[in-house]
Design a protein around this motif. Structure first.
Motif, PDB file in Angstrom:
ATOM      1  N   LEU A 185      32.844  -1.706 -50.862  1.00 31.64           N
ATOM      2  CA  LEU A 185      32.247  -1.242 -52.116  1.00 31.64           C
ATOM      3  C   LEU A 185      33.299  -1.105 -53.205  1.00 31.64           C
ATOM      4  O   LEU A 185      33.026  -1.329 -54.384  1.00 31.64           O
ATOM      5  CB  LEU A 185      31.554   0.095 -51.901  1.00 31.64           C
ATOM      6  CG  LEU A 185      30.168   0.035 -51.274  1.00 31.64           C
ATOM      7  CD1 LEU A 185      29.627   1.428 -51.081  1.00 31.64           C
ATOM      8  CD2 LEU A 185      29.227  -0.757 -52.162  1.00 31.64           C
ATOM      9  N   ALA A 186      34.522  -0.737 -52.789  1.00 38.07           N
ATOM     10  CA  ALA A 186      35.583  -0.500 -53.770  1.00 38.07           C
ATOM     11  C   ALA A 186      35.888  -1.758 -54.565  1.00 38.07           C
ATOM     12  O   ALA A 186      36.253  -1.694 -55.738  1.00 38.07           O
ATOM     13  CB  ALA A 186      36.839  -0.017 -53.062  1.00 38.07           C
ATOM     14  N   TYR A 232      38.523   4.008 -67.644  1.00 40.74           N
ATOM     15  CA  TYR A 232      37.413   3.088 -67.876  1.00 40.74           C
ATOM     16  C   TYR A 232      36.442   3.599 -68.936  1.00 40.74           C
ATOM     17  O   TYR A 232      36.002   2.857 -69.802  1.00 40.74           O
ATOM     18  CB  TYR A 232      36.675   2.873 -66.554  1.00 40.74           C
ATOM     19  CG  TYR A 232      35.520   1.913 -66.630  1.00 40.74           C
ATOM     20  CD1 TYR A 232      35.747   0.547 -66.667  1.00 40.74           C
ATOM     21  CD2 TYR A 232      34.210   2.370 -66.652  1.00 40.74           C
ATOM     22  CE1 TYR A 232      34.703  -0.338 -66.726  1.00 40.74           C
ATOM     23  CE2 TYR A 232      33.152   1.485 -66.713  1.00 40.74           C
ATOM     24  CZ  TYR A 232      33.403   0.138 -66.749  1.00 40.74           C
ATOM     25  OH  TYR A 232      32.363  -0.738 -66.812  1.00 40.74           O
ATOM     26  N   ILE A 291      35.665   4.223 -38.586  1.00 38.61           N
ATOM     27  CA  ILE A 291      36.247   2.946 -39.005  1.00 38.61           C
ATOM     28  C   ILE A 291      35.239   2.168 -39.846  1.00 38.61           C
ATOM     29  O   ILE A 291      35.579   1.606 -40.899  1.00 38.61           O
ATOM     30  CB  ILE A 291      36.669   2.120 -37.768  1.00 38.61           C
ATOM     31  CG1 ILE A 291      37.799   2.827 -37.022  1.00 38.61           C
ATOM     32  CG2 ILE A 291      37.105   0.725 -38.178  1.00 38.61           C
ATOM     33  CD1 ILE A 291      39.125   2.803 -37.701  1.00 38.61           C
ATOM     34  N   LEU A 308      33.188  -1.556 -57.229  1.00 35.08           N
ATOM     35  CA  LEU A 308      32.952  -0.320 -57.978  1.00 35.08           C
ATOM     36  C   LEU A 308      34.210   0.353 -58.515  1.00 35.08           C
ATOM     37  O   LEU A 308      34.128   1.199 -59.382  1.00 35.08           O
ATOM     38  CB  LEU A 308      32.212   0.684 -57.089  1.00 35.08           C
ATOM     39  CG  LEU A 308      30.818   0.249 -56.645  1.00 35.08           C
ATOM     40  CD1 LEU A 308      30.204   1.296 -55.744  1.00 35.08           C
ATOM     41  CD2 LEU A 308      29.926   0.044 -57.852  1.00 35.08           C
ATOM     42  N   LYS A 309      35.394  -0.019 -57.993  1.00 38.73           N
ATOM     43  CA  LYS A 309      36.588   0.686 -58.440  1.00 38.73           C
ATOM     44  C   LYS A 309      37.060   0.151 -59.782  1.00 38.73           C
ATOM     45  O   LYS A 309      37.202  -1.054 -59.969  1.00 38.73           O
ATOM     46  CB  LYS A 309      37.697   0.537 -57.405  1.00 38.73           C
ATOM     47  CG  LYS A 309      37.915   1.791 -56.607  1.00 38.73           C
ATOM     48  CD  LYS A 309      39.165   1.690 -55.803  1.00 38.73           C
ATOM     49  CE  LYS A 309      39.452   3.023 -55.147  1.00 38.73           C
ATOM     50  NZ  LYS A 309      40.663   2.978 -54.355  1.00 38.73           N
ATOM     51  N   LYS A 310      37.270   1.047 -60.733  1.00 41.07           N
ATOM     52  CA  LYS A 310      37.762   0.655 -62.053  1.00 41.07           C
ATOM     53  C   LYS A 310      38.963   1.530 -62.395  1.00 41.07           C
ATOM     54  O   LYS A 310      39.200   2.543 -61.759  1.00 41.07           O
ATOM     55  CB  LYS A 310      36.667   0.854 -63.104  1.00 41.07           C
ATOM     56  CG  LYS A 310      35.415   0.044 -62.859  1.00 41.07           C
ATOM     57  CD  LYS A 310      35.618  -1.425 -63.192  1.00 41.07           C
ATOM     58  CE  LYS A 310      34.425  -2.222 -62.697  1.00 41.07           C
ATOM     59  NZ  LYS A 310      34.599  -3.642 -62.698  1.00 41.07           N
ATOM     60  N   GLY A 311      39.665   1.155 -63.433  1.00 45.80           N
ATOM     61  CA  GLY A 311      40.838   1.913 -63.841  1.00 45.80           C
ATOM     62  C   GLY A 311      40.473   3.330 -64.262  1.00 45.80           C
ATOM     63  O   GLY A 311      39.321   3.630 -64.559  1.00 45.80           O
ATOM     64  N   ASP A 312      41.483   4.181 -64.287  1.00 50.82           N
ATOM     65  CA  ASP A 312      41.279   5.600 -64.545  1.00 50.82           C
ATOM     66  C   ASP A 312      40.681   5.862 -65.922  1.00 50.82           C
ATOM     67  O   ASP A 312      39.987   6.842 -66.135  1.00 50.82           O
ATOM     68  CB  ASP A 312      42.633   6.305 -64.415  1.00 50.82           C
ATOM     69  CG  ASP A 312      42.453   7.674 -63.843  1.00 50.82           C
ATOM     70  OD1 ASP A 312      41.347   7.948 -63.360  1.00 50.82           O
ATOM     71  OD2 ASP A 312      43.413   8.456 -63.882  1.00 50.82           O
ATOM     72  N   ILE A 342      33.135   0.033 -45.028  1.00 50.90           N
ATOM     73  CA  ILE A 342      32.085  -0.041 -46.058  1.00 50.90           C
ATOM     74  C   ILE A 342      32.646   0.428 -47.400  1.00 50.90           C
ATOM     75  O   ILE A 342      32.432  -0.189 -48.447  1.00 50.90           O
ATOM     76  CB  ILE A 342      30.877   0.806 -45.648  1.00 50.90           C
ATOM     77  CG1 ILE A 342      30.194   0.217 -44.421  1.00 50.90           C
ATOM     78  CG2 ILE A 342      29.865   0.887 -46.784  1.00 50.90           C
ATOM     79  CD1 ILE A 342      29.138   1.108 -43.818  1.00 50.90           C
ATOM     80  N   ALA A 343      33.400   1.549 -47.348  1.00 53.39           N
ATOM     81  CA  ALA A 343      33.961   2.083 -48.588  1.00 53.39           C
ATOM     82  C   ALA A 343      34.890   1.065 -49.227  1.00 53.39           C
ATOM     83  O   ALA A 343      34.877   0.863 -50.442  1.00 53.39           O
ATOM     84  CB  ALA A 343      34.708   3.381 -48.306  1.00 53.39           C
ATOM     85  N   LYS A 344      35.688   0.387 -48.387  1.00 56.86           N
ATOM     86  CA  LYS A 344      36.635  -0.579 -48.941  1.00 56.86           C
ATOM     87  C   LYS A 344      35.912  -1.766 -49.566  1.00 56.86           C
ATOM     88  O   LYS A 344      36.322  -2.291 -50.596  1.00 56.86           O
ATOM     89  CB  LYS A 344      37.577  -1.087 -47.830  1.00 56.86           C
ATOM     90  CG  LYS A 344      38.664  -0.121 -47.473  1.00 56.86           C
ATOM     91  CD  LYS A 344      39.269   0.450 -48.694  1.00 56.86           C
ATOM     92  CE  LYS A 344      40.697   0.206 -48.933  1.00 56.86           C
ATOM     93  NZ  LYS A 344      41.200   0.978 -50.075  1.00 56.86           N
ATOM     94  N   LEU A 385      32.760   3.362 -41.626  1.00 63.05           N
ATOM     95  CA  LEU A 385      32.605   4.013 -42.944  1.00 63.05           C
ATOM     96  C   LEU A 385      33.739   3.604 -43.880  1.00 63.05           C
ATOM     97  O   LEU A 385      33.512   3.312 -45.065  1.00 63.05           O
ATOM     98  CB  LEU A 385      32.583   5.534 -42.791  1.00 63.05           C
ATOM     99  CG  LEU A 385      31.266   6.137 -42.349  1.00 63.05           C
ATOM    100  CD1 LEU A 385      31.439   7.603 -42.032  1.00 63.05           C
ATOM    101  CD2 LEU A 385      30.215   5.966 -43.428  1.00 63.05           C
ATOM    102  N   ILE A 386      34.963   3.573 -43.325  1.00 66.93           N
ATOM    103  CA  ILE A 386      36.101   3.197 -44.171  1.00 66.93           C
ATOM    104  C   ILE A 386      35.954   1.755 -44.631  1.00 66.93           C
ATOM    105  O   ILE A 386      36.206   1.425 -45.798  1.00 66.93           O
ATOM    106  CB  ILE A 386      37.425   3.405 -43.408  1.00 66.93           C
ATOM    107  CG1 ILE A 386      37.661   4.892 -43.179  1.00 66.93           C
ATOM    108  CG2 ILE A 386      38.587   2.807 -44.161  1.00 66.93           C
ATOM    109  CD1 ILE A 386      38.775   5.209 -42.244  1.00 66.93           C
TER     110      ILE A 386
END
Lengths: 71, 555
Positions: free
Chosen positions: A59-60, A69, A50, A63-67, A55-57, A52-53
Motif C-alpha cells: 500500500l505504501a 504533501y 509478516i 499511498l506514501k507521499k512526502g511530509d 500488505i502495508a509495504k 500485515l507488514i
C-alpha cells in the motif's frame, strides 16, 4: 553487536521456552480443531504479522507521499 | 429540576467550567475539585431513577440509570482526574474549561434516556471537542479542527434525520434496542458509527487528535469514540454487520499505523484498531461479548490515556513529534519509558495487564458462537496490535538509535498521573474481579486459564520476532500516508496544478491576464466556500436548538 541483534538473541532465548509452555495447555479444551495443532498460535501469529507488514509495504507504494504533501 | 440536576454526575463539571472562566488562576483546583465532586455524586447513584424535564410538547429524559452507563461514567471520571493531574502545567484556562464541558456532555450522553436529549449533548460534545483541538493554537490544529467539526456536524445531521424518522414512524424516542429494518435506523447507525471512526471516515481520528496540545490529546482519545461505543451497545447490540465493520477497523488501524511516522498519530491509529475490537464485540452481541466490550472500553480508556501521556511527556520535554527525531530516550526519561512500556503491554493484552482480561472475553465470545473466521481475524488483530503499538511505539521512541537528546523525566504531577494510570492497568490485570463486578451482565469467565495464557504468549512472542526480523522495512521515513481525506484536502493543490498547467499553455502564446492574481482569487473562493459550509452547518445546529427550546416552552 548492536541493540537489534541483542534483542533478537534474547527473543530467540525466550522463544526456546515457548514449547515448554504447552505443559499448561489443555488439548482437551480446544475450541476449533485448528488450535489443537502443536505450534498453531506461534506460526499463525508470525505469518499474520509478516503478511500485515507486506500488505502495508504494498500500500505504501501508492499511498506514501512526502511530509509536506498537503502544505 | 434544580434539585435533580444537582444529583446528576455531569452537573458539577458543567458548573466547574463556568467557574474556570471567572477564576482563571484557579483553573486546576476547580477542574480537579469538580471531578472529585462528580465522583462523589456518582457514588450515591444506586437505584433505578429517571429524571424527566417536561415542558409543553417535548420531554427530555436527561437521567436514566443503567449499570453500563455507571461503568462508563466511572471510567470517564477516573480518566478525567488522571488527565487533569497530567495537564496541571498546561497554561491555558480555556482548554481546561472546554475539557470540563467535553467530559460533562459525554456523561450527559451516557445518562440520557431519549434520543432527543442524546442528540443535544452529542452536538455539544462535538463542538466542545473541536474547541479542545483548537486550543493548541497552531495553524495545523485550526485546519484539522475545521475538518473534524465538519465531519461531526455531518454525522450529527445524519443522526438527526434518523431520529426524526424514528419519531414520525413510532412516536417513541426512548433509547432502546433497534433493528436494522428501516431506513431511519440505518441513519442512526451511520450517525453513531461516524463518531466511532468507522469506515470510510476512520481517518478523522488520526487527522485531528494529534493536532491537539500535549495534554488535550489525552482527553480527546477517551470520550468521543467511547460514548459512541456505549450507545452502540445500547441500541445496536447483535447487528452482525458491525462485525465486518469492526474487522475492517482492526486491519485499517494496524496497516496505517505501520506506515506512520508521527508518534501520536501511531497511537491514534491504534484507537481505531481498539475500537474495532469493541465494535466486533457489539456485533457478536451475546452477554459475554457485551461484557467484554464494556470491560475493553474501560481498560482501553486507561491504557490509551497512559500511552498518550507518555507520548505527551516526550513532547512536553523535548518538543519533538516524530519517530525520526527521537530515539534512545530510555536513558534520560526512565520513568516515562517504563510507564509507556506498561501501557504498550496492556494494549497488546499481555497477561497480568488490563488488556488481557478484557480482550480475551471478546475473543472467547466469538468462539462460543462458533464464528471461526471472526476468531481468526481477531487473532490476526491481536498479533498486529503488538506489532504496531506494543513494540513499534516504545521501540522507536525510547530505544532504537540513540539521538543523544539531553532531557529529564517530566515534572512531578505528570509523573504521578502516569504512575496512577499504570497502577490501574496492572491492578485490574491481577484482580480482574474488580472490573468484572461492575459489568452490566453477571460474569462467569476466568481469564487466567492455561489455554488463554499460553496462546496469547505464543502469539505475542512470535509477532515480536516478526517485528525485529523485518525491522529494516519498518524504518521510519519523513512521509505521510494518503487516506480518504485526500478527496477534500487535496483540492486546493489540484486547483493550483490546473491553473499552473493553463498558465504554461497561455504563456506560450501571450501573457495577457495576470494568472497569479486569478489563482489567488481561486484560493480565496475555495477558502470562502469552506467557511460558508461551516457557518451554515453551525446555523442549522443553532436553529435546531432554538426550535427544540421553542417546542418545550410553547405552553
Amino acid at each position: 553487536m548492536n541493540d537489534r541483534n541483542k534483542i533478537i538473541y534474547t527473543l530467540i532465548l525466550l522463544i526456546n521456552i515457548t514449547p515448554y509452555l504447552y505443559v499448561f495447555y489443555n488439548f482437551k479444551k480446544i475450541n476449533f480443531n485448528i488450535d489443537g495443532i502443536i505450534g498453531f498460535y506461534p506460526i499463525f501469529g508470525f505469518l499474520a504479522c509478516i503478511s500485515l507488514i507486506i500488505i502495508a509495504k504494498i500500500l505504501a507504494v501508492v499511498l506514501k507521499k512526502g511530509d509536506t504533501y498537503y502544505d | 429540576m434544580i434539585s435533580s440536576l444537582i444529583s446528576h454526575p455531569a452537573f458539577p463539571l458543567a458548573v466547574g467550567s463556568l467557574f474556570i472562566f471567572i477564576f482563571k488562576e484557579k483553573a486546576n483546583l476547580i477542574s480537579i475539585g469538580s471531578i472529585l465532586i462528580s465522583l462523589f455524586v456518582l457514588l450515591f447513584i444506586t437505584d433505578n431513577i429517571d429524571y424527566v424535564y417536561k415542558s409543553g410538547l417535548a420531554s427530555l429524559n436527561y437521567f436514566s440509570y443503567s449499570k453500563l452507563a455507571y461503568l462508563f461514567c466511572l471510567v470517564f471520571l477516573i480518566m478525567g482526574l488522571i488527565g487533569k493531574l497530567f495537564s496541571i502545567y498546561r497554561d491555558s484556562y480555556k482548554e481546561k474549561a472546554m475539557v470540563l464541558i467535553y467530559i460533562s456532555s459525554a456523561i450527559f450522553v451516557l445518562f440520557s434516556g431519549d434520543f432527543l436529549t442524546l442528540y443535544i449533548f452529542w452536538e455539544i460534545m462535538a463542538i466542545a471537542s473541536t474547541m479542545v483541538i483548537w486550543s493548541s493554537n497552531s495553524d495545523k490544529s485550526l485546519s484539522a479542527g475545521n475538518r473534524y467539526l465538519l465531519m461531526h456536524l455531518l454525522g450529527g445531521l445524519i443522526l438527526l434525520l434518523g431520529i426524526i424518522g424514528l419519531y414520525i414512524d413510532t412516536n417513541n424516542l426512548q433509547i432502546r434496542l433497534l433493528n436494522l429494518d428501516t431506513w431511519y435506523n440505518w441513519m442512526i447507525l451511520v450517525g453513531f458509527l461516524l463518531n466511532a471512526g468507522a469506515p470510510p471516515f476512520s481517518q478523522w481520528i488520526p487527522d485531528a487528535y494529534p493536532e491537539g496540545s500535549y495534554s488535550s490529546t489525552v482527553f480527546l482519545s477517551a470520550y468521543t469514540t467511547k460514548t459512541s461505543v456505549f450507545i452502540l451497545i445500547v441500541t445496536f447490540a447483535g447487528s452482525h454487520i458491525l462485525m465486518l465493520i469492526g474487522i475492517y477497523m482492526i486491519m485499517y488501524g494496524i496497516i496505517y499505523a505501520l506506515l506512520e511516522n508521527d508518534i501520536r498519530r501511531i497511537l491514534s491509529y491504534s484507537i481505531v484498531n481498539q475500537v474495532g475490537f469493541m465494535i466486533v464485540g457489539i456485533g457478536i452481541g451475546t452477554e459475554l461479548s457485551l461484557n467484554g466490550t464494556a470491560a475493553h472500553a474501560f481498560s482501553h480508556i486507561i491504557y490509551k490515556g497512559l500511552l498518550l501521556m507518555s507520548a505527551g511527556s516526550v513532547i512536553y520535554m523535548i518538543n519533538k513529534y516524530k519517530c525520526t527525531d527521537v530515539g534512545g530516550l530510555y536513558k534520560t526519561m526512565p520513568l516515562t519509558a517504563i510507564c509507556g512500556i506498561i501501557g504498550a503491554l496492556a494494549i497488546s493484552a499481555f497477561p497480568l495487564t488490563s488488556g488481557f482480561i478484557s480482550k480475551s472475553m471478546i475473543v472467547d465470545a466469538s468462539i462460543h458462537e462458533g464464528m471461526q473466521l471472526v476468531w481468526l481475524m481477531l487473532l490476526v488483530g491481536s498479533a498486529g496490535v503488538f506489532l504496531h503499538a506494543g513494540i513499534k511505539f516504545p521501540w522507536f521512541v525510547f530505544f532504537h538509535r540513540d539521538k543523544k537528546i539531553i532531557t529529564t523525566d517530566p515534572p512531578i504531577y505528570m509523573k504521578y498521573a502516569m504512575i496512577i494510570a499504570s497502577t490501574i492497568c496492572i491492578v485490574i490485570g491481577i484482580w480482574p474481579q474488580l472490573l468484572y463486578s461492575l459489568l452490566p451482565y453477571p460474569v462467569d469467565f476466568i481469564p487466567y486459564t492455561g489455554n488463554h495464557v499460553v496462546s496469547q504468549l505464543h502469539l505475542l512472542f512470535f509477532s515480536a520476532l516478526a517485528f525485529f526480523i523485518s525491522l529494516k522495512y519498518l524504518e521510519r521515513t519523513l512521509t505521510l500516508t494518503l487516506d480518504i481525506d485526500w478527496l477534500y484536502r487535496g483540492k486546493i493543490k489540484y486547483i493550483k496544478l490546473l491553473t499552473k498547467y493553463i498558465f504554461s499553455m497561455i504563456n506560450k502564446t501571450e501573457n495577457i491576464f495576470s494568472f497569479t492574481s486569478l489563482r489567488n482569487k481561486f484560493a480565496t473562493l475555495e477558502d470562502y466556500l469552506l467557511r460558508q459550509t461551516t457557518i451554515s452547518a453551525m446555523l442549522i445546529l443553532i436553529l435546531i436548538i432554538f426550535s427544540v427550546s421553542l417546542i418545550m416552552n410553547i405552553n
